[in-house]
Enzyme design. Structure first.
Site, PDB file in Angstrom:
ATOM      1  N   GLY A 229       0.789  -1.458   0.137  1.00 47.66           N
ATOM      2  CA  GLY A 229      -0.397  -0.332   0.620  1.00 47.66           C
ATOM      3  C   GLY A 229       0.411   0.921  -0.470  1.00 47.66           C
ATOM      4  O   GLY A 229       2.123   1.224   0.081  1.00 47.66           O
ATOM      5  N   SER A 230      -0.011   2.326   0.609  1.00 49.38           N
ATOM      6  CA  SER A 230       0.814   3.788   0.508  1.00 49.38           C
ATOM      7  C   SER A 230       2.057   3.633   1.193  1.00 49.38           C
ATOM      8  O   SER A 230       2.567   2.928   2.236  1.00 49.38           O
ATOM      9  CB  SER A 230      -0.204   4.342   0.451  1.00 49.38           C
ATOM     10  OG  SER A 230      -0.291   4.295   1.780  1.00 49.38           O
ATOM     11  N   GLU A 251       5.388  -3.485   0.850  1.00 49.72           N
ATOM     12  CA  GLU A 251       6.048  -2.843  -0.450  1.00 49.72           C
ATOM     13  C   GLU A 251       4.737  -2.117  -0.947  1.00 49.72           C
ATOM     14  O   GLU A 251       4.090  -1.541  -0.806  1.00 49.72           O
ATOM     15  CB  GLU A 251       5.051  -4.396  -1.498  1.00 49.72           C
ATOM     16  CG  GLU A 251       5.988  -3.859  -3.095  1.00 49.72           C
ATOM     17  CD  GLU A 251       4.988  -2.854  -3.606  1.00 49.72           C
ATOM     18  OE1 GLU A 251       5.639  -2.034  -3.700  1.00 49.72           O
ATOM     19  OE2 GLU A 251       3.341  -3.586  -3.891  1.00 49.72           O
ATOM     20  N   LEU A 252       5.761  -0.458  -0.683  1.00 42.81           N
ATOM     21  CA  LEU A 252       5.064   0.928  -1.358  1.00 42.81           C
ATOM     22  C   LEU A 252       4.692   1.521  -1.447  1.00 42.81           C
ATOM     23  O   LEU A 252       4.911   0.620  -3.229  1.00 42.81           O
ATOM     24  CB  LEU A 252       5.507   1.792   0.506  1.00 42.81           C
ATOM     25  CG  LEU A 252       6.211   0.943   1.185  1.00 42.81           C
ATOM     26  CD1 LEU A 252       6.856   1.562   3.164  1.00 42.81           C
ATOM     27  CD2 LEU A 252       4.414   0.365   1.948  1.00 42.81           C
ATOM     28  N   GLY A 253       4.981   2.099  -2.284  1.00 39.84           N
ATOM     29  CA  GLY A 253       4.734   3.491  -3.604  1.00 39.84           C
ATOM     30  C   GLY A 253       6.130   3.968  -4.006  1.00 39.84           C
ATOM     31  O   GLY A 253       6.892   2.861  -4.749  1.00 39.84           O
ATOM     32  N   CYS A 285       1.471   0.503  -8.429  1.00 36.02           N
ATOM     33  CA  CYS A 285       2.704   1.041  -8.064  1.00 36.02           C
ATOM     34  C   CYS A 285       3.600   1.465  -8.214  1.00 36.02           C
ATOM     35  O   CYS A 285       4.896   2.069  -8.370  1.00 36.02           O
ATOM     36  CB  CYS A 285       2.685   0.247  -6.517  1.00 36.02           C
ATOM     37  SG  CYS A 285       3.038  -1.782  -7.273  1.00 36.02           S
ATOM     38  N   PHE A 381      -0.577   8.427  -9.075  1.00 38.42           N
ATOM     39  CA  PHE A 381      -1.167   7.618  -9.194  1.00 38.42           C
ATOM     40  C   PHE A 381      -2.626   7.444 -10.001  1.00 38.42           C
ATOM     41  O   PHE A 381      -3.634   7.306  -9.763  1.00 38.42           O
ATOM     42  CB  PHE A 381      -2.126   6.941  -7.659  1.00 38.42           C
ATOM     43  CG  PHE A 381      -2.161   5.018  -6.744  1.00 38.42           C
ATOM     44  CD1 PHE A 381      -0.410   4.272  -7.262  1.00 38.42           C
ATOM     45  CD2 PHE A 381      -3.128   4.625  -6.765  1.00 38.42           C
ATOM     46  CE1 PHE A 381      -0.311   3.440  -6.970  1.00 38.42           C
ATOM     47  CE2 PHE A 381      -2.495   2.973  -6.909  1.00 38.42           C
ATOM     48  CZ  PHE A 381      -1.372   2.494  -6.495  1.00 38.42           C
TER      49      PHE A 381
END
Length: 484
Positions: A229-230, A251-253, A285, A381
């Site tokens: 996510g963010s 696991e991010l942006g 992402c 996004f």
């Protein structure tokens, strides 16, 4: 009966079968605002009960033979194939996916299950040397209970890529999908594994808000948290997990760069750039968020990219053939438009798009940018392609690296030059002569910097590292002599 008949899952939670929930959340079609049903919503107390039950069920599941666990994963893969059309319909209507993206995501789910079916029989340790008269081993054991928190954009695969390997390796799972995509990111996974023969209590579906998210991290039975996510939410989860001495895989942006080198085929490069920026409305992402083009190609590349953007229809993918569907909700749509308008106010120019189109946003190309503008600095996004020029390879490397994120980079053009640039870039993924969006079940996936905690998904090595603990085991032929 259909796999996703709402009589089974409507207003219910999953764990030991389906049971009524105390509250429900509407399932909304973002293209129309229409209601598709109601999904059960969990409470923190539901999470506490589920975590305790998962810990109990996990012991028996971990003791299940490797071939029986593998058989469940293989059956799950076949079920995703058999029910692909039904699942894809939900991805189109609930997540706003165009048909091709929905089919791609469903096929990734099939591949994920079959890839993970090899994990139960994969070597689970190594023999070590020892100075003592004994055998010495490092062996992998299931972590126990794993919490998976998944986003709305690729709801099925971004939940399944943690659920499937965690289950295959003998763990129990608490799955919290985004409430906006709780069917395609939660109910689908629960129903598939239910039909595949996963024992009761091993997988729990717990849709909910931030309070539920905190509960699936804090539950004492949970040992590993897998979050996609963010970056701001990921930071908070990382801090929460660190305080509780739990592992968090984040696991991010991303704000991913596509570099177009001198001499590159402009039309092929622009096609790659358009795909990277506009697939699933830019809600990925790995979306190409920065186009860095050599000055000799900048004008032509921008013109070709803009022409491609103008030709991409926006609409309701459930009812018409379109290239771009809706954004997930009105809040995100307005955020994208705000970033574009603020950048234009700061001096950027719109070469294509820049407009809201119903529930969607037109494919947009921005030029005349400086690197401090919102459209360049922020993860948008949305379907926006900011383009900037460079003159030397050193300048290109500086522009790529001048970013807090480090998820994915694409480099188009001469391979030798691309290799030199790739060696200078810190990124979880580098794709030479391809754009930034790519995923395969057997490949490591993750990013550095504000994009997360490295490659924690994909392939046997990453999955085993993510969802098991290492135990040192020694064996003597008889009780040894000791000085006390």
């Amino acid at each position: 009966m259909a796999l996703l008949d709402s009589e089974v899952w409507g207003k219910k939670l999953f764990g030991d079968g389906w049971r009524d929930s105390a509250a429900a959340h509407p399932v909304v079609e973002p293209a129309t605002g229409g209601r598709l049903g109601s999904v059960g919503v969990a409470t923190p107390e539901d999470v506490r009960r589920a975590a305790a039950r998962a810990a109990e069920a996990q012991r028996a599941w971990a003791a299940t033979s490797p071939q029986r666990r593998a058989a469940v994963l293989r059956r799950a893969g076949r079920l995703f194939t058999e029910h692909a059309a039904e699942i894809e319909d939900w991805l189109v209507r609930e997540a706003g996916s165009v048909r091709a993206k929905a089919a791609f995501e469903t096929q990734l789910a099939v591949g994920e299950c079959f890839e993970c079916a090899g994990l139960p029989t994969h070597p689970q340790g190594e023999v070590l040397t020892s100075e003592e008269a004994r055998w010495s081993f490092a062996r992998r054991r299931p972590a126990g209970v794993v919490s998976v928190i998944a986003p709305f954009n690729f709801p099925l695969i971004l939940g399944l890529r943690s659920v499937a390997p965690a289950l295959a390796l003998g763990n129990a799972v608490l799955l919290k999908p985004d409430p906006r995509t709780a069917v395609s990111g939660g109910v689908v996974i629960a129903r598939v594994f239910e039909e595949a023969g996963l024992p009761a209590g091993v997988l729990h579906l717990l849709p909910g808000d931030g309070e539920v998210g905190r509960a699936v991290v804090e539950a004492p039975e949970v040992r590993v948290v897998s979050f996609t996510g963010s970056t701001p939410v990921g930071r908070a989860i990382g801090e929460q997990a660190g305080r509780l001495l739990k592992r968090a895989h984040l696991e991010l942006g991303g704000n991913n760069a596509l570099v177009v080198l001198p001499g590159a085929d402009v039309h092929k490069a622009a096609s790659a750039g358009a795909f990277g920026s506009y697939l699933h409305q830019g809600q990925i992402c790995m979306t190409t968020g920065r186009h860095i083009v050599h000055e000799s190609l900048l004008e032509e590349y921008t013109a070709v990219l803009a022409a491609k953007a103008e030709a991409l229809p926006v609409g309701d993918p459930a009812r018409e053939e379109v290239a771009l569907g809706p954004l997930i909700d009105r809040r995100q749509l307005e955020r994208v438009h705000r970033i574009v308008t603020e950048s234009v106010a700061a001096g950027a120019k719109v070469a294509a798009g820049g407009e809201i189109a119903g529930a969607g946003y037109r494919a947009t190309v921005l030029t005349g940018l400086t690197t401090d503008m919102p459209a360049w600095r922020e993860e948008i996004f949305g379907p926006v392609a900011p383009v900037i020029g460079f003159s030397t390879l050193e300048e290109a490397a500086r522009i790529v690296e001048d970013c807090e994120y480090g998820l994915s980079v694409g480099i188009l053009g001469d391979v030798g030059t691309a290799m030199k640039l790739a060696d200078r870039i810190e990124s979880g993924k580098v794709h030479i002569n391809d754009q930034t969006v790519a995923d395969e079940p057997n490949a490591p996936f993750g990013g550095v910097g504000a994009s997360g905690t490295g490659s924690r998904f994909g392939g046997a090595a990453a999955n085993i590292d993510a969802f098991t603990e290492t135990q040192w085991l020694t064996v003597r032929p008889e009780i040894g002599d000791h000085p006390f």
